[in-house]
Design a protein around this motif. Structure first.
Motif, PDB file in Angstrom:
ATOM      1  N   LEU A 136      67.349  21.113  17.740  1.00 20.96           N
ATOM      2  CA  LEU A 136      68.564  21.228  16.935  1.00 20.96           C
ATOM      3  C   LEU A 136      69.267  22.545  17.258  1.00 20.96           C
ATOM      4  N   TYR A 137      70.578  22.476  17.496  1.00 20.24           N
ATOM      5  CA  TYR A 137      71.397  23.667  17.733  1.00 20.24           C
ATOM      6  C   TYR A 137      72.691  23.559  16.942  1.00 20.24           C
ATOM      7  N   ASP A 196      72.683  13.257  22.882  1.00 20.12           N
ATOM      8  CA  ASP A 196      72.852  14.230  21.809  1.00 20.12           C
ATOM      9  C   ASP A 196      73.168  13.461  20.539  1.00 20.12           C
ATOM     10  N   ILE A 197      72.559  13.866  19.443  1.00 22.67           N
ATOM     11  CA  ILE A 197      72.930  13.345  18.133  1.00 22.67           C
ATOM     12  C   ILE A 197      73.852  14.400  17.539  1.00 22.67           C
ATOM     13  N   ALA A 228      76.796  20.679  14.319  1.00 27.52           N
ATOM     14  CA  ALA A 228      75.426  20.724  14.844  1.00 27.52           C
ATOM     15  C   ALA A 228      75.193  19.593  15.839  1.00 27.52           C
ATOM     16  N   ARG A 229      74.187  19.804  16.701  1.00 27.51           N
ATOM     17  CA  ARG A 229      73.761  18.806  17.685  1.00 27.51           C
ATOM     18  C   ARG A 229      72.250  18.842  17.807  1.00 27.51           C
ATOM     19  N   ILE A 230      71.673  17.656  17.955  1.00 24.75           N
ATOM     20  CA  ILE A 230      70.260  17.557  18.312  1.00 24.75           C
ATOM     21  C   ILE A 230      70.234  17.104  19.766  1.00 24.75           C
ATOM     22  N   VAL A 287      69.034  19.348   5.084  1.00 23.80           N
ATOM     23  CA  VAL A 287      69.507  17.976   5.290  1.00 23.80           C
ATOM     24  C   VAL A 287      69.101  17.471   6.667  1.00 23.80           C
ATOM     25  N   ILE A 288      69.337  18.275   7.701  1.00 31.50           N
ATOM     26  CA  ILE A 288      69.034  17.820   9.060  1.00 31.50           C
ATOM     27  C   ILE A 288      67.529  17.726   9.281  1.00 31.50           C
ATOM     28  N   ARG A 289      66.749  18.582   8.670  1.00 34.13           N
ATOM     29  CA  ARG A 289      65.280  18.454   8.762  1.00 34.13           C
ATOM     30  C   ARG A 289      64.823  17.116   8.189  1.00 34.13           C
TER      31      ARG A 289
END
Length: 191
Positions: A159-160, A74-75, A82-84, A176-178
């Motif tokens: 992404l969650y 997980d990132i 948030a987590r990827i 930002v996360i995109r």
């Protein structure tokens, strides 16, 4: 009795004079301010993993040591809640099954999504090919993608957030996360 009436009348007049001096106005609904610091990118450097990539400096990698699946990570963005979630599977004559499963995971969110545009990705020099899905609307996972070399490796990520999805309030964080996910995809390499 007359004295009580005078006192009540005097109280009513005092309340009238001391109450609302100006008309009330409705206040607009507000959102939390999200401050995102300046940051760079760092290499994953996961020893023994079949892939590497660069991820945001404001995040860290949770290697999920308690998970039975090897090479899943997980990132984690602690400041953005948030987590990827990243999973890895070896390709063993099952590429079609893995891609169909990934597409099914994406379209499980179609009930809440306003649209699900997809974008193909190819990097023939590094043998990295994939599809990026941008889920628009109040979906639980606003971004998902998968990458493969089509012969040995299959990497999938989603992404969650750890809160109720609200596309309006999460828009700056999603942006930002995109950007970080696009950087991850561009820097992705098989080991």
């Amino acid at each position: 009795m007359l004295k009580i009436r005078h006192i009540l009348l005097l109280c009513a007049v005092a309340v009238q004079l001391l109450s609302c001096s100006r008309p009330s106005q409705p206040r607009p609904f507000g959102y939390y301010r999200i401050d995102i610091p300046e940051y760079g990118y760092q290499c994953s450097n996961l020893q023994g993993y079949p892939y590497r990539f660069e991820y945001a400096g404001i995040a860290y990698i949770d290697t999920k040591l308690d998970n039975a699946e090897p090479y899943w990570v997980d990132i984690v963005y602690p400041a953005l809640n948030a987590r990827i979630h990243c999973s890895y599977k070896p390709v063993e004559h099952n590429l079609r099954q893995l891609t169909d499963e990934s597409i099914r995971f994406v379209f499980d969110h179609a009930i809440k999504a306003d649209a699900i545009p997809e974008q193909g990705y190819t990097n023939p020099e590094e043998r990295v090919f994939g599809v990026y899905y941008d889920l628009e609307g109040n979906t639980a996972s606003p971004v998902q993608f998968f990458l493969t070399d089509s012969t040995q490796h299959f990497f999938r990520a989603a992404l969650y957030y750890n809160n109720v999805p609200n596309a309006d309030s999460l828009a700056p964080v999603n942006e930002v996360i995109r950007r970080d996910i696009h950087h991850l995809i561009e820097s992705f390499r098989w080991q």
